[in-house]
Scaffold this motif. Structure first.
Motif, PDB file in Angstrom:
ATOM      1  N   ALA A  53      14.221  -3.367  -0.045  1.00 44.53           N
ATOM      2  CA  ALA A  53      13.758  -2.100  -0.777  1.00 44.53           C
ATOM      3  C   ALA A  53      12.835  -2.273  -1.767  1.00 44.53           C
ATOM      4  O   ALA A  53      12.048  -1.239  -1.869  1.00 44.53           O
ATOM      5  CB  ALA A  53      15.363  -1.804  -1.472  1.00 44.53           C
ATOM      6  N   ALA A  54      12.825  -3.371  -2.493  1.00 36.76           N
ATOM      7  CA  ALA A  54      11.869  -3.512  -3.393  1.00 36.76           C
ATOM      8  C   ALA A  54      10.433  -3.320  -3.002  1.00 36.76           C
ATOM      9  O   ALA A  54       9.653  -2.802  -3.487  1.00 36.76           O
ATOM     10  CB  ALA A  54      12.017  -4.688  -4.287  1.00 36.76           C
ATOM     11  N   ASP A  55      10.255  -4.302  -1.601  1.00 39.37           N
ATOM     12  CA  ASP A  55       8.923  -4.016  -1.130  1.00 39.37           C
ATOM     13  C   ASP A  55       8.712  -2.753  -0.687  1.00 39.37           C
ATOM     14  O   ASP A  55       7.323  -2.310  -0.860  1.00 39.37           O
ATOM     15  CB  ASP A  55       9.175  -5.126   0.061  1.00 39.37           C
ATOM     16  CG  ASP A  55       9.085  -6.659  -0.362  1.00 39.37           C
ATOM     17  OD1 ASP A  55       8.865  -6.762  -1.480  1.00 39.37           O
ATOM     18  OD2 ASP A  55       9.494  -7.450   0.435  1.00 39.37           O
ATOM     19  N   LYS A  56       9.649  -1.977  -0.275  1.00 36.97           N
ATOM     20  CA  LYS A  56       9.272  -0.780   0.371  1.00 36.97           C
ATOM     21  C   LYS A  56       8.928   0.209  -0.814  1.00 36.97           C
ATOM     22  O   LYS A  56       7.911   1.129  -0.789  1.00 36.97           O
ATOM     23  CB  LYS A  56      10.652  -0.124   0.849  1.00 36.97           C
ATOM     24  CG  LYS A  56      10.496   1.250   1.562  1.00 36.97           C
ATOM     25  CD  LYS A  56       9.748   1.250   3.022  1.00 36.97           C
ATOM     26  CE  LYS A  56       9.725   2.428   3.534  1.00 36.97           C
ATOM     27  NZ  LYS A  56       8.853   2.159   4.738  1.00 36.97           N
ATOM     28  N   LEU A  57       9.465   0.146  -2.004  1.00 35.40           N
ATOM     29  CA  LEU A  57       9.297   0.769  -3.175  1.00 35.40           C
ATOM     30  C   LEU A  57       7.850   0.608  -3.598  1.00 35.40           C
ATOM     31  O   LEU A  57       6.937   1.510  -4.041  1.00 35.40           O
ATOM     32  CB  LEU A  57      10.153   0.768  -4.540  1.00 35.40           C
ATOM     33  CG  LEU A  57      11.936   1.113  -3.895  1.00 35.40           C
ATOM     34  CD1 LEU A  57      12.612   0.709  -5.080  1.00 35.40           C
ATOM     35  CD2 LEU A  57      11.636   2.640  -3.843  1.00 35.40           C
ATOM     36  N   LEU A  58       7.458  -0.766  -3.802  1.00 32.98           N
ATOM     37  CA  LEU A  58       6.052  -0.987  -4.267  1.00 32.98           C
ATOM     38  C   LEU A  58       4.905  -0.546  -3.327  1.00 32.98           C
ATOM     39  O   LEU A  58       3.961  -0.283  -3.861  1.00 32.98           O
ATOM     40  CB  LEU A  58       6.009  -2.666  -4.401  1.00 32.98           C
ATOM     41  CG  LEU A  58       6.820  -2.949  -5.744  1.00 32.98           C
ATOM     42  CD1 LEU A  58       7.016  -4.606  -5.729  1.00 32.98           C
ATOM     43  CD2 LEU A  58       6.326  -2.685  -6.881  1.00 32.98           C
ATOM     44  N   SER A  59       5.155  -0.813  -2.055  1.00 33.95           N
ATOM     45  CA  SER A  59       4.280   0.045  -1.021  1.00 33.95           C
ATOM     46  C   SER A  59       3.991   1.434  -0.952  1.00 33.95           C
ATOM     47  O   SER A  59       3.136   1.955  -0.673  1.00 33.95           O
ATOM     48  CB  SER A  59       4.721  -0.777   0.431  1.00 33.95           C
ATOM     49  OG  SER A  59       6.097  -0.066   0.704  1.00 33.95           O
ATOM     50  N   ALA A  60       5.232   2.009  -1.535  1.00 39.75           N
ATOM     51  CA  ALA A  60       5.047   3.546  -1.801  1.00 39.75           C
ATOM     52  C   ALA A  60       4.655   4.091  -2.917  1.00 39.75           C
ATOM     53  O   ALA A  60       4.656   4.981  -3.346  1.00 39.75           O
ATOM     54  CB  ALA A  60       6.529   4.105  -1.555  1.00 39.75           C
ATOM     55  N   GLY A  61       4.048   3.070  -3.772  1.00 41.77           N
ATOM     56  CA  GLY A  61       3.225   3.367  -4.920  1.00 41.77           C
ATOM     57  C   GLY A  61       4.240   3.174  -6.485  1.00 41.77           C
ATOM     58  O   GLY A  61       3.583   3.506  -7.427  1.00 41.77           O
ATOM     59  N   ALA A  62       5.168   2.629  -6.400  1.00 40.92           N
ATOM     60  CA  ALA A  62       6.105   2.464  -7.671  1.00 40.92           C
ATOM     61  C   ALA A  62       5.304   1.191  -8.437  1.00 40.92           C
ATOM     62  O   ALA A  62       4.770   0.356  -7.930  1.00 40.92           O
ATOM     63  CB  ALA A  62       7.446   1.887  -7.354  1.00 40.92           C
TER      64      ALA A  62
END
Length: 323
Positions: free
Chosen positions: A237-246
């Motif tokens: 989930a952390a990787d997903k959020l960072l890739s989405a611009g977080a």
């Protein structure tokens, strides 16, 4: 506080001592040991006749041994004429086995082990259960005795406001659809937006695919969940959020189980911090993983015990009022 005795099981003595200190009480004398055949033996070292007894034992570590120890302690106090025995279980064991969630021909033979644990506690003689952030709220319905399910939410809100300078520009994220109610409550209290991640599992502890629902671009993302075991979900989930611009990702969890590869996964992930409560001992894990921080929830448990002993409301207080 007259006519009250507080005992600690062997699973989390540090938390029990913190609770006792906050209540101004001494922990009751109890000796637990094992015979050579690994049977558990418990000796209550003081009179509990007519007393209001509270036994603190978390569902962690050697879970089956600690559960059996709790059952024996409850029964020992009950047959010693305690007026009431309350089991304080910060992390409820077997809480993830709360329904028949298997599919196919073996569905009818899937156990509901959380119900079995509820029956065992009742038969042992428990009159009341105090626990925290049950994995599934319906577990309260497995009991025919009162159950107070406390919430770590007030402590979580306080930690966010004190430790994340950009919290007004944050977004609260649930790593699965089941936690939507939890994150919306926190987001509403902070007056910020929320998002969730839909995950599909191929098998237990292994996530196949994740889909983000919500906009996290240029925001601090705070993942909130009730527990983390092997940490595959929150790290993906952390990787997903960072890739989405977080811009940053924090994880805040009530029960940090951290089994198997969890610590190495956290060390290799991109979290600013992974924050857990001390419903489970974390000292050794923090030595191996500097990203882990803990929130002390002994105040919540102590206040719940005080209010229960005085016949006051417990659940309403901690679901609505911050510390």
């Amino acid at each position: 506080m007259p006519n009250i005795v507080l005992f600690s099981g062997s699973s989390h003595h540090d938390l029990s001592q913190r609770v006792a200190d906050r209540l101004g009480l001494e922990l009751g004398k109890v000796v637990t040991k094992k015979f050579s055949n690994q049977e558990t033996s418990v000796e209550i070292g003081e009179s509990v006749r007519g007393e209001d007894v509270y036994i603190i034992q978390s569902g962690c570590g050697e879970i089956n041994d600690n559960l059996m120890e709790l059952l024996i302690m409850i029964n020992a106090c009950k047959i010693a004429s305690a007026s009431r025995v309350t089991a304080v279980i910060p992390c409820f064991p077997y809480a993830r086995q709360d329904k028949k969630d298997k599919v196919g021909k073996n569905c009818s033979r899937a156990p509901i082990s959380a119900k079995l644990v509820a029956n065992m506690l009742s038969v042992a003689g428990a009159d009341h259960i105090i626990t925290m952030d049950l994995h599934a709220s319906q577990i309260q319905g497995f009991f025919d005795i009162p159950v107070d399910n406390l919430y770590a939410e007030p402590a979580v809100l306080q930690w966010i406001k004190e430790n994340i300078p950009e919290w007004r520009n944050c977004i609260i994220v649930s790593p699965d659809a089941g936690g939507a109610k939890r994150v919306t409550s926190i987001a509403d209290r902070l007056n910020v937006e929320f998002a969730l991640i839909h995950k599909e599992r191929k098998k237990a502890n292994e996530v196949d695919r994740m889909v983000l629902v919500g906009d996290v671009k240029d925001r601090v993302a705070i993942l909130v969940d009730d527990m983390a075991d092997t940490c595959g979900t929150i790290c993906h989930a952390a990787d997903k959020l960072l890739s989405a611009g977080a811009t940053k990702v924090y994880a805040i969890l009530t029960h940090g189980i951290f089994s198997g590869p969890a610590l190495s996964r956290i060390n290799n992930a991109s979290f600013e911090a992974v924050v857990v409560t001390n419903t489970i001992p974390q000292e050794e894990k923090m030595k191996h993983c500097p990203r882990i921080q803990f929130i002390d929830i002994s105040m919540i448990l102590a206040e719940a015990i005080r209010r229960t002993h005085n016949g006051e409301s417990v659940s309403y207080l901690f679901s609505h009022v911050p510390l």
